[in-house]
Design a protein around this motif. Structure first.
Motif, mmCIF file in Angstrom:
data_model
loop_
_atom_site.group_PDB
_atom_site.id
_atom_site.type_symbol
_atom_site.label_atom_id
_atom_site.label_comp_id
_atom_site.label_asym_id
_atom_site.label_seq_id
_atom_site.Cartn_x
_atom_site.Cartn_y
_atom_site.Cartn_z
ATOM 1 N N ILE A 88 -1.862 5.792 -11.074
ATOM 2 C CA ILE A 88 -2.152 5.957 -9.643
ATOM 3 C C ILE A 88 -2.130 4.611 -8.944
ATOM 4 O O ILE A 88 -1.591 4.471 -7.837
ATOM 5 C CB ILE A 88 -3.510 6.658 -9.464
ATOM 6 C CG1 ILE A 88 -3.444 8.084 -10.017
ATOM 7 C CG2 ILE A 88 -3.921 6.666 -8.001
ATOM 8 C CD1 ILE A 88 -4.756 8.835 -9.959
ATOM 9 N N ALA A 89 -2.717 3.600 -9.590
ATOM 10 C CA ALA A 89 -2.762 2.272 -8.969
ATOM 11 C C ALA A 89 -1.360 1.700 -8.778
ATOM 12 O O ALA A 89 -1.070 1.069 -7.751
ATOM 13 C CB ALA A 89 -3.609 1.329 -9.831
ATOM 14 N N ALA A 94 3.263 0.475 -5.166
ATOM 15 C CA ALA A 94 4.651 0.667 -4.737
ATOM 16 C C ALA A 94 4.714 1.166 -3.300
ATOM 17 O O ALA A 94 5.573 0.733 -2.502
ATOM 18 C CB ALA A 94 5.354 1.651 -5.677
ATOM 19 N N GLN A 95 3.838 2.080 -2.937
ATOM 20 C CA GLN A 95 3.796 2.588 -1.563
ATOM 21 C C GLN A 95 3.451 1.478 -0.586
ATOM 22 O O GLN A 95 4.071 1.362 0.488
ATOM 23 C CB GLN A 95 2.777 3.716 -1.480
ATOM 24 C CG GLN A 95 2.695 4.354 -0.099
ATOM 25 C CD GLN A 95 1.632 5.430 -0.042
ATOM 26 O OE1 GLN A 95 0.631 5.368 -0.747
ATOM 27 N NE2 GLN A 95 1.862 6.437 0.791
ATOM 28 N N ALA A 96 2.470 0.648 -0.937
ATOM 29 C CA ALA A 96 2.068 -0.443 -0.040
ATOM 30 C C ALA A 96 3.184 -1.460 0.115
ATOM 31 O O ALA A 96 3.393 -2.011 1.213
ATOM 32 C CB ALA A 96 0.802 -1.107 -0.595
ATOM 33 N N LEU A 100 5.112 -2.452 3.579
ATOM 34 C CA LEU A 100 5.235 -3.838 4.040
ATOM 35 C C LEU A 100 6.686 -4.173 4.374
ATOM 36 O O LEU A 100 6.952 -4.843 5.387
ATOM 37 C CB LEU A 100 4.686 -4.788 2.972
ATOM 38 C CG LEU A 100 4.836 -6.287 3.298
ATOM 39 C CD1 LEU A 100 4.090 -6.643 4.592
ATOM 40 C CD2 LEU A 100 4.324 -7.138 2.143
ATOM 41 N N ASN A 101 7.602 -3.718 3.548
ATOM 42 C CA ASN A 101 9.020 -3.987 3.838
ATOM 43 C C ASN A 101 9.425 -3.399 5.184
ATOM 44 O O ASN A 101 10.141 -4.034 5.980
ATOM 45 C CB ASN A 101 9.893 -3.395 2.731
ATOM 46 C CG ASN A 101 9.748 -4.149 1.420
ATOM 47 O OD1 ASN A 101 9.371 -5.323 1.417
ATOM 48 N ND2 ASN A 101 10.057 -3.485 0.314
ATOM 49 N N ALA A 136 -2.097 -6.634 4.148
ATOM 50 C CA ALA A 136 -3.449 -6.433 3.642
ATOM 51 C C ALA A 136 -3.505 -5.223 2.707
ATOM 52 O O ALA A 136 -4.183 -5.249 1.670
ATOM 53 C CB ALA A 136 -4.435 -6.251 4.794
ATOM 54 N N SER A 137 -2.760 -4.156 3.061
ATOM 55 C CA SER A 137 -2.728 -2.961 2.211
ATOM 56 C C SER A 137 -2.103 -3.277 0.859
ATOM 57 O O SER A 137 -2.553 -2.788 -0.183
ATOM 58 C CB SER A 137 -1.956 -1.837 2.909
ATOM 59 O OG SER A 137 -2.617 -1.436 4.099
ATOM 60 N N LEU A 138 -1.058 -4.128 0.869
ATOM 61 C CA LEU A 138 -0.426 -4.512 -0.395
ATOM 62 C C LEU A 138 -1.382 -5.342 -1.252
ATOM 63 O O LEU A 138 -1.457 -5.151 -2.471
ATOM 64 C CB LEU A 138 0.854 -5.291 -0.117
ATOM 65 C CG LEU A 138 1.625 -5.745 -1.370
ATOM 66 C CD1 LEU A 138 2.111 -4.526 -2.160
ATOM 67 C CD2 LEU A 138 2.802 -6.650 -0.987
ATOM 68 N N ALA A 139 -2.116 -6.258 -0.615
ATOM 69 C CA ALA A 139 -3.082 -7.074 -1.360
ATOM 70 C C ALA A 139 -4.180 -6.190 -1.957
ATOM 71 O O ALA A 139 -4.615 -6.410 -3.093
ATOM 72 C CB ALA A 139 -3.691 -8.130 -0.446
#
Length: 340
Positions: A88-89, A94-96, A100-101, A136-139
């Motif tokens: 899940i993590a 991958a979604q975050a 961002l891209n 921030a979501s990716l971090a």
């Protein structure tokens, strides 16, 4: 007949007046003072503790995928101990990253339109904010992914695990304890009357039942400035080297705080000391005759006593039989060893 009786009586009278024992003097046992190390010690009791001790716990919920250790194993700082299921993590990460891209491309388009005058500043600001939120979501997703792997915070020895592979763990659940065994801490208390005698970097020695003939050396590194109100005692901590790992946390120990050391102290048998009123004396043999000398004593231990003042160390002392002699009297001597 009369003359023989008279001669016999005269001889008996002469022997009674000058007995052989009086001519030779009484027999006494003598010893030489010994020079040895004497310590002033404060003796108390304490317990051994790990220098560092931590219970390994997860920070997030998840299924335990893999255990990377054996119970009782020594591990280095940063070693991977536990892996949680990260499916899940990884998907969230991958979604975050995709978000961002997209946000970065939208921001580039907004900049291009703004430079051409085809867009206003508000649209550019919104695109910039979306880009920052996506970063921030990716971090956050990266942090959650990192927490699926639990690392050793420092080098030490693992204890016994509380879980098995496949268990579903909740945040904060106990997995296994990690202990730093070299050095070890010694925790003990001293009474308030001894507080002024203890200081940082002072030497301590510990003994314990597991090694009755050994003394382990340590050093005080922390003193609690506040005394316990209930017991009027002060908490002390010392470090003990334990590179061979023979000592274990939790062991009960006898602690000796070394207050002072005198490496060449004079030691004599306590039985050689003669108290007269408030004064203390010893009887010496000098040139075959008794000489009495006042002394000042120090520490007593196991039938021996330290002489602080009054002797130089080369005297011959009467250790047994001084009750039957007086100063100036001739004596016969029998040398014995201290403790004999």
């Amino acid at each position: 007949m009369f003359s023989r009786v008279w001669v016999f009586a005269a001889v008996c009278a002469l022997l009674a007046a000058t007995p052989l024992q009086a001519a030779e003097g009484p027999l006494v046992e003598v010893v030489q003072a010994k020079k040895t190390l004497v310590r002033d010690e404060l003796v108390t009791f304490g317990s051994l503790r790990s220098d560092e001790s931590v219970m390994i716990r997860p920070e997030i919920d998840g299924r335990l995928a893999t255990l990377h250790f054996r119970e009782g194993q020594a591990v280095e700082a940063g070693a991977l101990l536990v892996s949680l299921d990260d499916a899940i993590a990884r998907a969230e990460f991958a979604q975050a990253r995709a978000n961002l891209n997209l946000a970065e491309k939208n921001f580039e388009r907004a900049q291009m339109l703004f430079k051409r005058g085809a867009s206003n500043a508000q649209a550019l600001d919104e695109a910039s904010a979306q880009q920052q939120a996506a970063r921030a979501s990716l971090a956050l997703a990266q942090a959650r992914l990192d927490k699926t792997e639990i690392l050793a915070p420092y080098s030490g020895v693992l204890g016994l695990r509380q879980v098995s592979a496949g268990d579903y763990l909740t945040a904060g659940q106990d997995i296994i304890n990690l202990e730093v065994l070299d050095p070890l801490k010694v925790e003990f208390r001293i009474p308030q009357k001894a507080v002024s005698q203890v200081r940082l970097n002072q030497s301590v020695e510990i003994t314990l039942d597991a090694f009755p003939d050994e003394r382990f050396i340590g050093e005080i590194y922390a003193i609690n400035p506040r005394l316990d109100v209930a017991g009027r005692s002060q908490d002390i901590r010392a470090h003990i080297d334990n590179d061979d790992r023979r000592l274990r946390p939790g062991q009960f120990v006898r602690v000796s705080v070394i207050l002072a050391e005198r490496p060449d102290a004079l030691i004599i048998p306590e039985a050689a000391v003669m108290p007269i009123g408030d004064q203390l004396f010893v009887n010496l043999v000098v040139d075959g005759k008794v000489e009495r000398r006042e002394v000042t004593l120090g520490k007593r231990s196991n039938g021996a006593v330290e002489v602080r003042e009054g002797l130089t160390g080369d005297e011959t002392l009467i250790s047994a039989g001084w009750q039957k002699v007086n100063p100036g009297m001739s004596v016969r001597t029998k040398a014995v060893e201290q403790g004999a």
